[in-house]
Design a protein around this motif. Structure first.
Motif, PDB file in Angstrom:
ATOM      1  N   PHE A   1     100.200  10.049  -3.135  1.00  0.00           N
ATOM      2  CA  PHE A   1      98.877  10.340  -2.577  1.00  0.00           C
ATOM      3  C   PHE A   1      98.313  11.577  -3.266  1.00  0.00           C
ATOM      4  N   PRO A   2      96.974  11.637  -3.431  1.00  0.00           N
ATOM      5  CA  PRO A   2      96.409  12.799  -4.139  1.00  0.00           C
ATOM      6  C   PRO A   2      96.648  14.118  -3.384  1.00  0.00           C
ATOM      7  N   ALA A   3      96.999  15.151  -4.126  1.00  0.00           N
ATOM      8  CA  ALA A   3      97.287  16.452  -3.514  1.00  0.00           C
ATOM      9  C   ALA A   3      96.089  16.970  -2.727  1.00  0.00           C
ATOM     10  N   GLU A   4      94.890  16.682  -3.243  1.00  0.00           N
ATOM     11  CA  GLU A   4      93.688  17.162  -2.555  1.00  0.00           C
ATOM     12  C   GLU A   4      93.593  16.591  -1.140  1.00  0.00           C
ATOM     13  N   ASP A   5      93.974  15.299  -1.012  1.00  0.00           N
ATOM     14  CA  ASP A   5      93.933  14.681   0.316  1.00  0.00           C
ATOM     15  C   ASP A   5      94.898  15.386   1.263  1.00  0.00           C
ATOM     16  N   TRP A   6      96.071  15.725   0.758  1.00  0.00           N
ATOM     17  CA  TRP A   6      97.057  16.434   1.587  1.00  0.00           C
ATOM     18  C   TRP A   6      96.466  17.744   2.096  1.00  0.00           C
ATOM     19  N   ARG A   7      95.905  18.499   1.161  1.00  0.00           N
ATOM     20  CA  ARG A   7      95.377  19.814   1.553  1.00  0.00           C
ATOM     21  C   ARG A   7      94.254  19.650   2.571  1.00  0.00           C
ATOM     22  N   ASP A   8      93.433  18.638   2.354  1.00  0.00           N
ATOM     23  CA  ASP A   8      92.314  18.386   3.257  1.00  0.00           C
ATOM     24  C   ASP A   8      92.821  18.081   4.669  1.00  0.00           C
ATOM     25  N   VAL A   9      93.811  17.191   4.753  1.00  0.00           N
ATOM     26  CA  VAL A   9      94.311  16.799   6.076  1.00  0.00           C
ATOM     27  C   VAL A   9      95.026  17.968   6.749  1.00  0.00           C
TER      28      VAL A   9
END
Ligand SMILES: Cc1ncc(C[n+]2csc(CCOP(=O)(O)OP(=O)(O)O)c2C)c(N)n1
Ligand code: SF4
Ligand code: SF4
Ligand code: SF4
Ligand SMILES: [Mg+2]
Lengths: 295, 281
Positions: free
Chosen positions: A160-168
């Motif tokens: 999964f994209p790292a940006e999505d992780w940070r966002d969540v």
């Protein structure tokens, strides 16, 4: 994926993050959790399943692809749920001693902490990560961010994209702690990548001496069912602490107001009376050899 | 990871001056439990008695040091840290542990505490906090909770309460922790961490003065007092669901509260500076 820990560590927050990010990638997600004993320092676990189509929300033994543990003993409790030979094991090496109320009261149950060391476990599991996330997070500024640091490790295994992780993560952690949690997440990712390149990186960190190893000694000696209590009546001051704190209620004060073991058959050798006697008047023997030595 | 020292089971009797026992503490006094936890940690670290120096101040807390079969140094009121500083600088090979009370450490000895913390000399300071001057009959101390009765606060305490751990951390202590006596194994581990730490370690032990403070404030029997210690812990870890007489009005965080491995240890820095001076000549 199974997420485990003890009350207050953020198991539920972590599983919400996981469920949400899986949904963002277009998966169907089911999650179930048990956190009844959380308030008493007991275990908390959560199952998260995702895929094109998810039927059951729970994961059977040997069926988990990921075990994410925020505490070492909980990791050991759940390790048999991992898919043999394939599951990914990620655990904090932090030990949290369970309060008396949550310990097994069986005679001969390990009165104390699990004895498996991270080294032993990592030797058995191919895809295993044991990191002292709590200390690392404390060094970053807040030990409570240990959970997001472990998510950082997990994120390197999921596509999964790292940006999505940070966002969540930013959405689920308390607003004031967003920065530290993102920092911890990135730290976890970097750490996992270092371990991929050089497995010794993890070993290095596990060599930290200080608090951890000594926890094991409390389980220490015991030999079968053997339990014997020595109560030094000359030292006993009749405070009644042992009587009231014994989980089995097998002690009482006799007519001289001295502590006696009046129901020896119920005594499990848990040592609580020994630990809490302010007058150091009680010795619990679990090994017959020691009794002879002191007699 | 386990080494030979930890294999031998802990027997507290090996570490006591048994001829002085039973000790002088009142029935149920929490200081006795703290004493066990300390000796347990010493045992697990494999510290030889000859290499152990216990320095204590005046008070019931300070007096507990006298029962330890090692080098013990029972000093003056409020000054154990000052004596310990001299001792550790003269004999860096000794493991120096200070046992002190809330009155000893924070009231008369408050200045010694902040400067010991500031220097970061490798000493472990174990402060047994029972919220009162126990030995002298129960006067108010810097940690007496609000509204509590003592002989000098007959109407209930109106002074603000010191958070000793924050004080020590603010002054520069590099290892700071707090634990309750009812969690004896956890307390042992905390003390162990403090002793192993290279620098000034401050550990606050939440202890009970059963006979004086407990009685005066109607906190229940010794057993009830020790049970209610759980209310002194982080609320998310424990609830005071056993009895409804809270021991501490405000729950305090427990565990390791600060651990800074980056600051230089004072003794080493001091010896290095002397050496540098000598080589210059
Ligand atoms: C210079 C000096 N001032 C006062 C005293 C009297 N005194 C003895 S013990 C004590 C208070 C001890 O309180 P604490 O350190 O909290 O120990 P506890 O007895 O509560 O364990 C005081 C004021 C003394 N011995 N020496
Ligand atoms: S705890 Fe110790 S002093 Fe108190 S009654 Fe029991 S044996 Fe006696
Ligand atoms: S008597 Fe002591 S060792 Fe035995 S069960 Fe009771 S508390 Fe545990
Ligand atoms: S006066 Fe209080 S602190 Fe001193 S021995 Fe008695 S109970 Fe313990
Ligand atoms: Mg006191």
């Amino acid at each position: 994926m199974i997420i485990v820990g003890v009350g207050g560590q953020g198991v539920i927050m972590v599983s919400k993050v996981l469920a949400t990010i899986c949904q963002m990638q277009g998966h169907q997600v089911k999650q179930s959790e048990v956190h009844g004993m959380a308030k008493r320092g007991g275990g908390v676990f959560s199952h998260v399943r995702f895929g094109e189509k998810v039927w059951s929300p729970t994961i059977p033994k040997g069926g988990a692809d990921v075990l994410l543990a925020l505490e070492w003993a909980e990791a050991m409790r759940w390790i048999n749920h991992l898919r043999p030979g394939k599951g990914i094991f990620i655990s904090d090496t932090q030990h949290i001693m369970p309060p008396f109320a949550c310990r097994s009261r069986q005679r001969n149950a390990d009165a104390a902490y699990t004895r498996e060391t991270p080294h032993e476990i990592l030797e058995q599991i191919q895809d295993g990560y044991a990191m002292d996330a709590t200390t690392m997070a404390r060094d970053l500024g807040n030990e409570r961010a240990a959970n997001t640091m472990l998510l950082g490790v997990l994120s390197t295994a999921l596509d999964f994209p790292a940006e999505d992780w940070r966002d969540v993560i930013s959405r689920f952690v308390p607003p004031k702690t967003v920065d530290i949690n993102i920092k911890a997440f990135d730290h976890g990712r970097e750490w996992a990548e270092l371990v991929h390149e050089n497995p010794d990186h993890a070993a290095e960190q596990l060599r930290r001496p200080e608090i951890a190893p000594a926890l094991l000694s409390e389980a220490g000696e015991h030999d079968g069912d053997f339990v014997q209590l020595d109560i030094n009546v000359d030292w006993c001051k009749s405070c009644d602490i042992c009587v009231k704190m014994c989980p089995e209620r097998c002690l009482k004060l006799d007519d001289q107001l001295k502590a006696v073991l009046h129901k020896p058959e119920l005594c499990t050798g848990c040592r609580i009376c020994e630990w809490l006697c302010p007058d150091l008047a009680i010795t619990v023997h679990r090994d017959p050899a020691n009794v002879k030595a002191s007699a | 990871m386990t080494d030979a020292k930890q294999q031998t089971p802990f027997d507290v009797l090996q570490y006591l001056r048994q001829e002085l026992m039973p000790h002088f503490l009142c029935p149920g006094c929490g200081h006795g439990i703290a004493l066990r936890a300390l000796l347990w940690a010493v045992h697990e670290l494999g510290i030889e008695k000859d290499n152990l120096a216990i320095v204590s101040g005046i008070g019931c807390a300070g007096r507990t040091g006298a029962y330890i079969d090692a080098n013990t140094f029972h000093t003056t009121h409020g000054r154990p840290l000052a004596f310990a500083t001299g001792l550790k600088l003269a004999r860096p090979d000794l493991e120096v542990i200070v046992i002190t009370g809330d009155g000893d450490c924070l009231a008369i000895g408050g200045n010694h505490l902040i400067h010991a913390a500031r220097r970061n000399l490798d000493i472990t300071c174990l402060m047994l906090n029972n919220e009162v001057y126990g030995m002298t009959g129960g006067q108010v101390s810097p940690t007496t909770s609000e509204d509590r009765y003592t002989t000098t606060t007959p109407l209930g305490n109106t002074e603000a309460v010191f958070d000793a751990c924050k004080l020590a951390e603010g002054a520069g202590a590099t290892f700071v922790g707090r634990e309750v006596t009812v969690q004896t194994p956890t307390l042992k581990n905390l003390i162990l961490g403090g002793i192993a730490h290279d620098g000034f370690a401050f550990i606050e032990v939440i202890s009970d003065c059963t006979e004086i403070y407990g009685r005066k404030n109607d906190l229940g029997s010794s057993a009830e007092m020790i049970l209610s210690q759980k209310s002194a812990m982080r609320p998310e870890t424990f609830e005071n669901n056993i009895i409804d007489r809270p021991f501490r009005p405000n729950a305090l965080p427990t565990g390791v509260l600060a651990h800074d491995k980056t600051r230089p240890e004072y003794g080493a820095a001091y010896r290095a500076s002397i050496k540098a001076q000598q080589t210059k000549k």
